[in-house]
Design a protein around this motif. Structure first.
Motif, PDB file in Angstrom:
ATOM      1  N   ARG A  28       0.831  -1.198   0.000  1.00 12.25           N
ATOM      2  CA  ARG A  28       0.000   0.000   0.000  1.00 12.25           C
ATOM      3  C   ARG A  28       0.870   1.254   0.000  1.00 12.25           C
ATOM      4  O   ARG A  28       2.012   1.245   0.484  1.00 12.25           O
ATOM      5  CB  ARG A  28      -0.935   0.020   1.204  1.00 12.25           C
ATOM      6  CG  ARG A  28      -0.265   0.221   2.547  1.00 12.25           C
ATOM      7  CD  ARG A  28      -1.272   0.208   3.686  1.00 12.25           C
ATOM      8  NE  ARG A  28      -0.622   0.282   4.996  1.00 12.25           N
ATOM      9  CZ  ARG A  28      -0.290   1.407   5.592  1.00 12.25           C
ATOM     10  NH1 ARG A  28      -0.523   2.575   4.994  1.00 12.25           N
ATOM     11  NH2 ARG A  28       0.268   1.395   6.777  1.00 12.25           N
ATOM     12  N   THR A  29       0.327   2.322  -0.552  1.00 13.29           N
ATOM     13  CA  THR A  29       1.040   3.592  -0.604  1.00 13.29           C
ATOM     14  C   THR A  29       1.133   4.196   0.796  1.00 13.29           C
ATOM     15  O   THR A  29       0.158   4.230   1.535  1.00 13.29           O
ATOM     16  CB  THR A  29       0.320   4.581  -1.533  1.00 13.29           C
ATOM     17  OG1 THR A  29       0.243   4.012  -2.842  1.00 13.29           O
ATOM     18  CG2 THR A  29       1.049   5.912  -1.605  1.00 13.29           C
ATOM     19  N   ARG A  30       2.318   4.644   1.135  1.00  6.53           N
ATOM     20  CA  ARG A  30       2.534   5.285   2.433  1.00  6.53           C
ATOM     21  C   ARG A  30       3.029   6.710   2.211  1.00  6.53           C
ATOM     22  O   ARG A  30       3.958   6.930   1.441  1.00  6.53           O
ATOM     23  CB  ARG A  30       3.536   4.494   3.271  1.00  6.53           C
ATOM     24  CG  ARG A  30       2.990   3.156   3.760  1.00  6.53           C
ATOM     25  CD  ARG A  30       4.086   2.353   4.448  1.00  6.53           C
ATOM     26  NE  ARG A  30       3.536   1.185   5.115  1.00  6.53           N
ATOM     27  CZ  ARG A  30       3.239   0.054   4.494  1.00  6.53           C
ATOM     28  NH1 ARG A  30       3.433  -0.054   3.188  1.00  6.53           N
ATOM     29  NH2 ARG A  30       2.750  -0.983   5.157  1.00  6.53           N
ATOM     30  N   GLY A  31       2.409   7.648   2.910  1.00  2.45           N
ATOM     31  CA  GLY A  31       2.830   9.027   2.791  1.00  2.45           C
ATOM     32  C   GLY A  31       2.351   9.660   1.499  1.00  2.45           C
ATOM     33  O   GLY A  31       1.567   9.076   0.738  1.00  2.45           O
ATOM     34  N   ALA A  32       2.816  10.868   1.231  1.00  6.76           N
ATOM     35  CA  ALA A  32       2.430  11.611   0.039  1.00  6.76           C
ATOM     36  C   ALA A  32       3.539  12.583  -0.315  1.00  6.76           C
ATOM     37  O   ALA A  32       4.252  13.085   0.565  1.00  6.76           O
ATOM     38  CB  ALA A  32       1.124  12.377   0.286  1.00  6.76           C
ATOM     39  N   GLN A  33       3.679  12.829  -1.604  1.00  6.24           N
ATOM     40  CA  GLN A  33       4.645  13.830  -2.057  1.00  6.24           C
ATOM     41  C   GLN A  33       4.171  15.214  -1.620  1.00  6.24           C
ATOM     42  O   GLN A  33       3.033  15.605  -1.909  1.00  6.24           O
ATOM     43  CB  GLN A  33       4.764  13.796  -3.575  1.00  6.24           C
ATOM     44  CG  GLN A  33       5.668  14.877  -4.151  1.00  6.24           C
ATOM     45  CD  GLN A  33       7.119  14.713  -3.724  1.00  6.24           C
ATOM     46  OE1 GLN A  33       7.737  13.687  -3.973  1.00  6.24           O
ATOM     47  NE2 GLN A  33       7.665  15.711  -3.043  1.00  6.24           N
ATOM     48  N   LYS A  34       5.013  15.946  -0.924  1.00  3.30           N
ATOM     49  CA  LYS A  34       4.659  17.270  -0.434  1.00  3.30           C
ATOM     50  C   LYS A  34       5.410  18.345  -1.216  1.00  3.30           C
ATOM     51  O   LYS A  34       6.506  18.110  -1.731  1.00  3.30           O
ATOM     52  CB  LYS A  34       4.949  17.394   1.065  1.00  3.30           C
ATOM     53  CG  LYS A  34       4.089  16.470   1.921  1.00  3.30           C
ATOM     54  CD  LYS A  34       4.339  16.676   3.406  1.00  3.30           C
ATOM     55  CE  LYS A  34       3.418  15.780   4.228  1.00  3.30           C
ATOM     56  NZ  LYS A  34       3.621  15.982   5.685  1.00  3.30           N
ATOM     57  N   VAL A  35       4.789  19.507  -1.291  1.00  3.81           N
ATOM     58  CA  VAL A  35       5.360  20.641  -2.008  1.00  3.81           C
ATOM     59  C   VAL A  35       6.202  21.468  -1.046  1.00  3.81           C
ATOM     60  O   VAL A  35       5.789  21.724   0.093  1.00  3.81           O
ATOM     61  CB  VAL A  35       4.247  21.519  -2.611  1.00  3.81           C
ATOM     62  CG1 VAL A  35       4.842  22.719  -3.345  1.00  3.81           C
ATOM     63  CG2 VAL A  35       3.362  20.696  -3.541  1.00  3.81           C
ATOM     64  N   SER A  36       7.366  21.879  -1.506  1.00  2.48           N
ATOM     65  CA  SER A  36       8.211  22.763  -0.709  1.00  2.48           C
ATOM     66  C   SER A  36       7.837  24.211  -1.034  1.00  2.48           C
ATOM     67  O   SER A  36       8.078  24.688  -2.140  1.00  2.48           O
ATOM     68  CB  SER A  36       9.686  22.507  -1.043  1.00  2.48           C
ATOM     69  OG  SER A  36      10.516  23.400  -0.322  1.00  2.48           O
ATOM     70  N   PHE A  37       7.228  24.892  -0.069  1.00  5.20           N
ATOM     71  CA  PHE A  37       6.804  26.281  -0.264  1.00  5.20           C
ATOM     72  C   PHE A  37       6.568  26.924   1.094  1.00  5.20           C
ATOM     73  O   PHE A  37       6.519  26.232   2.119  1.00  5.20           O
ATOM     74  CB  PHE A  37       5.527  26.338  -1.111  1.00  5.20           C
ATOM     75  CG  PHE A  37       4.271  25.980  -0.353  1.00  5.20           C
ATOM     76  CD1 PHE A  37       3.290  26.939  -0.107  1.00  5.20           C
ATOM     77  CD2 PHE A  37       4.062  24.694   0.121  1.00  5.20           C
ATOM     78  CE1 PHE A  37       2.131  26.617   0.589  1.00  5.20           C
ATOM     79  CE2 PHE A  37       2.903  24.358   0.821  1.00  5.20           C
ATOM     80  CZ  PHE A  37       1.938  25.326   1.047  1.00  5.20           C
ATOM     81  N   ARG A  38       6.409  28.242   1.104  1.00 11.57           N
ATOM     82  CA  ARG A  38       6.077  28.970   2.327  1.00 11.57           C
ATOM     83  C   ARG A  38       4.573  29.209   2.338  1.00 11.57           C
ATOM     84  O   ARG A  38       4.060  29.974   1.501  1.00 11.57           O
ATOM     85  CB  ARG A  38       6.808  30.312   2.388  1.00 11.57           C
ATOM     86  CG  ARG A  38       8.308  30.207   2.460  1.00 11.57           C
ATOM     87  CD  ARG A  38       8.958  31.585   2.617  1.00 11.57           C
ATOM     88  NE  ARG A  38       8.551  32.503   1.555  1.00 11.57           N
ATOM     89  CZ  ARG A  38       9.116  32.537   0.349  1.00 11.57           C
ATOM     90  NH1 ARG A  38      10.086  31.699   0.046  1.00 11.57           N
ATOM     91  NH2 ARG A  38       8.694  33.411  -0.548  1.00 11.57           N
ATOM     92  N   PRO A  39       3.843  28.583   3.246  1.00 10.34           N
ATOM     93  CA  PRO A  39       2.388  28.766   3.270  1.00 10.34           C
ATOM     94  C   PRO A  39       2.010  30.235   3.468  1.00 10.34           C
ATOM     95  O   PRO A  39       2.651  30.972   4.214  1.00 10.34           O
ATOM     96  CB  PRO A  39       1.945  27.926   4.476  1.00 10.34           C
ATOM     97  CG  PRO A  39       3.040  26.931   4.658  1.00 10.34           C
ATOM     98  CD  PRO A  39       4.298  27.634   4.276  1.00 10.34           C
ATOM     99  N   ALA A  40       0.974  30.648   2.770  1.00 12.24           N
ATOM    100  CA  ALA A  40       0.498  32.024   2.882  1.00 12.24           C
ATOM    101  C   ALA A  40      -0.127  32.255   4.253  1.00 12.24           C
ATOM    102  O   ALA A  40      -0.574  31.322   4.924  1.00 12.24           O
ATOM    103  CB  ALA A  40      -0.526  32.303   1.793  1.00 12.24           C
ATOM    104  N   GLU A  41      -0.156  33.503   4.665  1.00  8.39           N
ATOM    105  CA  GLU A  41      -0.867  33.860   5.895  1.00  8.39           C
ATOM    106  C   GLU A  41      -2.358  33.644   5.682  1.00  8.39           C
ATOM    107  O   GLU A  41      -2.913  34.043   4.654  1.00  8.39           O
ATOM    108  CB  GLU A  41      -0.580  35.309   6.256  1.00  8.39           C
ATOM    109  CG  GLU A  41       0.869  35.568   6.617  1.00  8.39           C
ATOM    110  CD  GLU A  41       1.136  37.029   6.919  1.00  8.39           C
ATOM    111  OE1 GLU A  41       0.303  37.879   6.512  1.00  8.39           O
ATOM    112  OE2 GLU A  41       2.169  37.334   7.557  1.00  8.39           O
ATOM    113  N   GLU A  42      -3.004  33.021   6.658  1.00  8.53           N
ATOM    114  CA  GLU A  42      -4.407  32.625   6.514  1.00  8.53           C
ATOM    115  C   GLU A  42      -5.278  33.320   7.559  1.00  8.53           C
ATOM    116  O   GLU A  42      -4.912  33.394   8.732  1.00  8.53           O
ATOM    117  CB  GLU A  42      -4.539  31.104   6.676  1.00  8.53           C
ATOM    118  CG  GLU A  42      -5.954  30.566   6.595  1.00  8.53           C
ATOM    119  CD  GLU A  42      -6.025  29.101   6.999  1.00  8.53           C
ATOM    120  OE1 GLU A  42      -6.085  28.249   6.105  1.00  8.53           O
ATOM    121  OE2 GLU A  42      -6.011  28.822   8.224  1.00  8.53           O
ATOM    122  N   ALA A  43      -6.429  33.832   7.124  1.00  5.51           N
ATOM    123  CA  ALA A  43      -7.416  34.407   8.035  1.00  5.51           C
ATOM    124  C   ALA A  43      -8.797  33.995   7.532  1.00  5.51           C
ATOM    125  O   ALA A  43      -9.156  34.287   6.386  1.00  5.51           O
ATOM    126  CB  ALA A  43      -7.301  35.923   8.078  1.00  5.51           C
TER     127      ALA A  43
END
Length: 294
Positions: A28-43
Motif C-alpha cells: 500500500r502507498t505510504r505518505g504523500a509527495q509534499k510541495v516545498s513552499f512557504r504557506p500564505a498567511e491565513e485568516a
C-alpha cells in the motif's frame, strides 16, 4: 471425510486471505509527495452560509484578489495544503520576482453549485455569493482586479460566475471544469452515447447528474448556468479565459471544455487552452500561476 475436506478448504481460504491482507499492507502507498513552499498567511471568516479564508503571501500582494472555488469534497482551507495543486501554484509564485495576488477561497460546503434562484430549494447560491462580495472586500480591501480560479466542481462554478457577471471579473481560470456538451436533462440514450464518446466513468456521471438536478429543476434552469449557453452572449469585453483539461478525464469534461474554448475564441474572448495528456485535473501549474499573477 467430507467434514475434514471442508476443514482443509476453510484453512486454505483463511491462509489465502491472510496472504492477500499481508501483501496489501506491504504494497500500500505510504505518505504523500509534499510541495516545498512557504504557506500564505491565513485568516478565515464567515458571511451567512458562506465560509471563506483569505490568503496573503508573506512578501506582500499585488492588489488583485483571486476568488478560488474548490473541487468536490474539499473546503475553504485547501489553499495551504502542501499535497495539493494550490501549493504548487504558491511555490511557482515564490520563484518569481513579482508579487502574487491575494487569494480568497470561498465555500458553501463540500458540494455546491452556483445557480440563480429557481424551483429547487438549494438554488440561489449565485445570487448569494455576488451579494456577499462587497462585505468581504470591505474587510480585505477593494481589489485592483477580481479574478476567479477553480478546479473540477469549482471550475464549473467560476465559469458560471464569470460568464454571468462579466463586468465584475477580469480573468477566469477553469481547471478540469464540469462542462458537458449535453444537458443533465438529456435522454438516457444521449447520456450513454456521451459516456461512450468521452470515456467518462458511469458512476461519476451519475453523481454529476444527481448534483445538477439538486440545483436545477429542468433544462431551462440548467441553460441559465451552462457555460456553453452563457458563452453565446459573450463578446471581446468578457473576462480573459484560461481552460485546461486532461485528455483522459474520467468525468468526461475534455470534450465540453474544448467546445467552450472554440466558442469563446469565435466570439473574440482572449482565451488560453491547455489540453493535457493526463486525467482529471492534470494542471500546467507554471502557465496557471503566470495567468493569475500577470
Amino acid at each position: 471425510m467430507m467434514t475434514r475436506r471442508y476443514l482443509y478448504w476453510l484453512i486454505a481460504a483463511i491462509i489465502a486471505a491472510l496472504i492477500y491482507y499481508a501483501w496489501a499492507q506491504v504494497t500500500r502507498t505510504r505518505g504523500a509527495q509534499k510541495v516545498s513552499f512557504r504557506p500564505a498567511e491565513e485568516a478565515c471568516d464567515t458571511s451567512g452560509s458562506l465560509r471563506y479564508c483569505v490568503y496573503r503571501d508573506r512578501r506582500g500582494t499585488n492588489g488583485d484578489v483571486v476568488y478560488h472555488m474548490h473541487g468536490r469534497n474539499l473546503d475553504e482551507r485547501i489553499w495551504n495544503d502542501d499535497t495539493y495543486m494550490t501549493a504548487l501554484v504558491q511555490s511557482e509564485w515564490q520563484r518569481r520576482p513579482e508579487l502574487p495576488p491575494t487569494v480568497v477561497t470561498v465555500s458553501y460546503g463540500s458540494t455546491w453549485l452556483l445557480t440563480p434562484k429557481g424551483e429547487k430549494p438549494d438554488s440561489g447560491l449565485l445570487d448569494d455569493l455576488m451579494a456577499r462580495l462587497p462585505a468581504i472586500e470591505a474587510k480585505i480591501g477593494r481589489p485592483r482586479r477580481r479574478l476567479l480560479v477553480g478546479e473540477s466542481m469549482g471550475g464549473l462554478n467560476v465559469l458560471i460566475a464569470g460568464l454571468s457577471y462579466p463586468s465584475r471579473f477580469a480573468k477566469v481560470a477553469a481547471l478540469c471544469p464540469g462542462v458537458y456538451s449535453i444537458s443533465p436533462f438529456a435522454s438516457l440514450s444521449t447520456i450513454r452515447a456521451t459516456m461512450q464518446r468521452t470515456g467518462a466513468n458511469p458512476k461519476i456521471v451519475f453523481g454529476v447528474w444527481m448534483m445538477a438536478r439538486r440545483y436545477a429543476a429542468n433544462d431551462a434552469e440548467w441553460q441559465r448556468v451552462s457555460p456553453l449557453a452563457l458563452i453565446k452572449r459573450a463578446g471581446p469585453a468578457y473576462p480573459a479565459l484560461y481552460l485546461s483539461n486532461g485528455l483522459y478525464d474520467a468525468y468526461g469534461n475534455f470534450e465540453g471544455s474544448q467546445q467552450l474554448v472554440d466558442m469563446a475564441r469565435r466570439r473574440g474572448i482572449t482565451t488560453q487552452w491547455h489540453p493535457l495528456y493526463g486525467g482529471h485535473c492534470a494542471t500546467d501549474v507554471a502557465s496557471l500561476a503566470a495567468f493569475l499573477s500577470s
